[in-house]
Structures are given as C-alpha cells and as structure tokens.
Design a protein around this motif. Sequence first.
Motif: not given
Length: 492
Positions: A86, A88, A157, A205-206, A208-211, A214, A220
């Motif tokens: 978990e 950032e 994930s 890891k999927k 998040e929208p702000q990541h 990717r 995902s």
Amino acid sequence: MPLYKSQQLKIYNSLSGEKEVFTPIHEGNVGMYVCGPTVYSNVHLGNLRTFMSFDVIFRYFQHLNYKVRYVRNITDVGHIVDDVDEGEDKIAKKARLEQLEPMEVVQRYTVDFHEILGAFNFLPPSIEPTATGHIIEQIEIIKKIIETGIGYEANGSVYFDVVKFNETNHYGRLSGRNIEDMLANTRDLDGQSDKRNPQDFALWKKAEPQHIMRWPSPWSDGFPGWHLECTAMSTKYLGNHFDIHGGGMDLKFPHHECEIAQNEACTGQTPVNYWLHANMLTLNGKKMAKSTGNNILPGEILSGENTILSKAFSASVTRFFMLQAHYRSILDFSDDAIVAAEKGYKRLMEAMSSLESIQPAPKSSLNIAEWKQLCYDAMNDDFNTPILIAQLFEGVRFVNLLKEGKETLTTEDATTFATAMNAFVFDVLGLESENASEGNNDKLEGTVNLLIEMRKQARENKNFALSDQIRDQLLALGIQLKDGKDGTTFSL
C-alpha cells in the motif's frame, strides 16, 4: 591457463549461512545480478558502499579471467513507499512533490547515480536494464504464476499466495523465517484487504485514478509489484538458474525472499546458487538519517560542503576507507576514520610510485611468490579486502626495504612484485593514483612558493644573479615564473 584454475575461491552464501567453494554453473563464466538503485533521490552513502562491494567482486572475477555477465538494474517504477504493497510509488511521489513527469525524476537521479559511481571509479555493469523496459516480461511471469494457482486476481490487482506456495516450498528460508510465525505476528486490522493472507505480496497493482505511472494488463491498468522486476530482469539476462545474486542486507527480506518464491513458482527451480549481502554503513556510530541531520551524500565528501567532515576527501581515499572493512561487516564512517584512511592511502600511493625505481639484483632476499599467494588467499576468502590491504602494506614495507638497500630482488621477482601490486591496488580494489599526484602537487606548489620568496628576498638585497638563477633553473624544469603587480606566480 586462466587464473581461476589455480585459485580456490570461497564465498559466504546467505542461503546456507556458510562459506562455500565457488563453482560456476558454466566453467569460466559467471552470471551475477545485483539489485540497483530506486532513482527517486541522490544515491546515498550506504548504497554506494553496497555497489562498491559488488564492483570489487566483479573486478576480482575478471582478474581471475572469468567471463562475467554483471547485471545491475535501475528501479524506475514499482517501488512502494516503506516497501509495502500500500502507499505511493516513490518516484510518483517525488514527481508530484516537484511537479515533474516521473521520467524526469528518473532521468535526473539516474544521471546523478552514474556520475557518482563514475567519480568513484566503478566499472559499468555488463547490462543495466530498467523496470519500465520490462513490463511485458513481468506480465508474462504473472500469467505463469496465476496458471500454477499460486497467483490470484482480486479487484484488478494480482497477489502471490504465500501460504499456498509454502505447502510445497519453504518461504522464508533465505531470511531464516517461518511462515507460521509470520502469520501469527501479522494482523489485518481493517479487514478490507483483497489479500487472502496478510503475508501475500503484490505482483500487479491496479492503479488508482490519480496514479501517474500505469500500463495496460489483462487485469487492469496498473503497475508491477516491486519484487517482480528483479525476477523478470535477472532471468531474462542470466537464465532461470544463475550463479550469484547480490544486494544490501536490508533486501534479504522481503525483497529477495519474494524473488526466490516468484522464480520457483514460475519455473519450478531455485533461481540462484549463491546469495551475497553487503552490510550497512553507520555515521558517527548512528544510523544515517536526513531527519536527524546525521547524513552525508557521496558528492558532499568530495566537495567538502558538509557539517560532518573537517575537509574534502578524494573518491579514492573514500574508496580505500570503505574497503578497509569486510563487505559483510558494519562500517562506521567518521571524520577521524577517513583522516586515518587518507594517511594510509598516501603511504600506499607513495610506495606505488617507487616501484619503478627498484634496482634488480643477482639474488632475491624476499619470498615474493609466497607474499603474492597471501594476497590471493585474502580475496579467495570471501573477498576479504581488509586482509588484502594488510598484505599490500606488507608490500609497502618491502618497497621501503628495497629502497634502503636492505633487501634485494632479481629482475624476474621485481617484475612479479610490481605487476601484482599494480593488479591488486588498481585493477582489483579500483583505487586511482592521481590523488597521490595531487598530494605531490601540493608539495611542489609549496616548494616553488618557497623559491619565489627566496628570489624576492634576493632581489630586495639586489642579488640579481641569485634571482636570475632561481628563475632560470625553474624554467629548465618546466616551471615558468610570471612577475606581476600583485606578486609572482608560476605555471607548469
């Protein structure tokens, strides 16, 4: 005949906890993978020490005439803050804080990493792959692990089922841990985790929208787990089973433990014969930390711009200091310690500069063959650089005795001695001699300035003959004096 045939090298294997005779998978060839930096900040001194240890190991294998493929990666994605699943990504966090593209952060600190290692005379690895350059390989490995039933997808994930893996394998054997104890000591506090078990680790890891960072995958848009990249890159360039995997002691668990598990789940075989781990570096007896100010960067040692040291120190002095400790022992960095190392380094370089002046004699009174083998014995004993350095100072003693005429060497022994000293000092330890010449330049500058002052006094005393003599003799040595309104200067 290659040197490795006449030398028996023993390596401490973290997997067995013992020193073992090194036998490569393919005779005459060595495959070595070392976990490289996560390029989100300047390389710190502890990292430098780890990479220096493996630089010397790389150098010694080459000296023994092995053909070495040395792979050291660049982690430019997938390394989560605090090394858990978990949080950032470190690079993404730095990019957000500095309002940069993540690859700007990667580029800046990759350049810094290469510049610092270049300044400290590191040899480049054979291959330096990046995590982002091997996303496809990582996705393929995840697919294989899912096919075995050990990998499972949850909400986009993918995780590695440590308990299921442990049914037929031993998760924790590298770090000496037991899965039952680990599970008993772990509590899933929020109950919201997608993991089957608290010890399971992320393969994908999927995002998040702000990541920002990717990639598309069958599960995902997301990014790979930290541990997966090294499995992908090491096996791509060294095969599913290779000789040596190295890194810092702090990577033994969970990173290297997870690497073993991923590889065994994917290929059914143990990936590495010898696991090597370099120990940590402390500063003034305490852990280095930016938050407490007990911290110094490699570049700050070279520039002298720090509050820790009394002056600037050269890269070779710093390197010499670090190699005075065995790579598996804790090393404490301090001003007193590096000042003492500088004195030893200068003694060694003065002796090296005197090697060419050794006058051969009809007979040898020193046993050079025995001394040379003791140097090899030191490095053959798990790359024991402090013992090698002790033997090199025995060589310094030989040099001084030879200069004083108290010992003698034949032409053959003098050549063997000089060749061995040069090989171990410069090729194996990776020290450089120019800093010794800088010390000599300081002495030269002091001597010339003394002569300039003597010439000034001669001119004031109207002894122009002496004044001209000093100027002309210095010119004959290639030193030109220049008289100006602010005094006399010189150039070489």
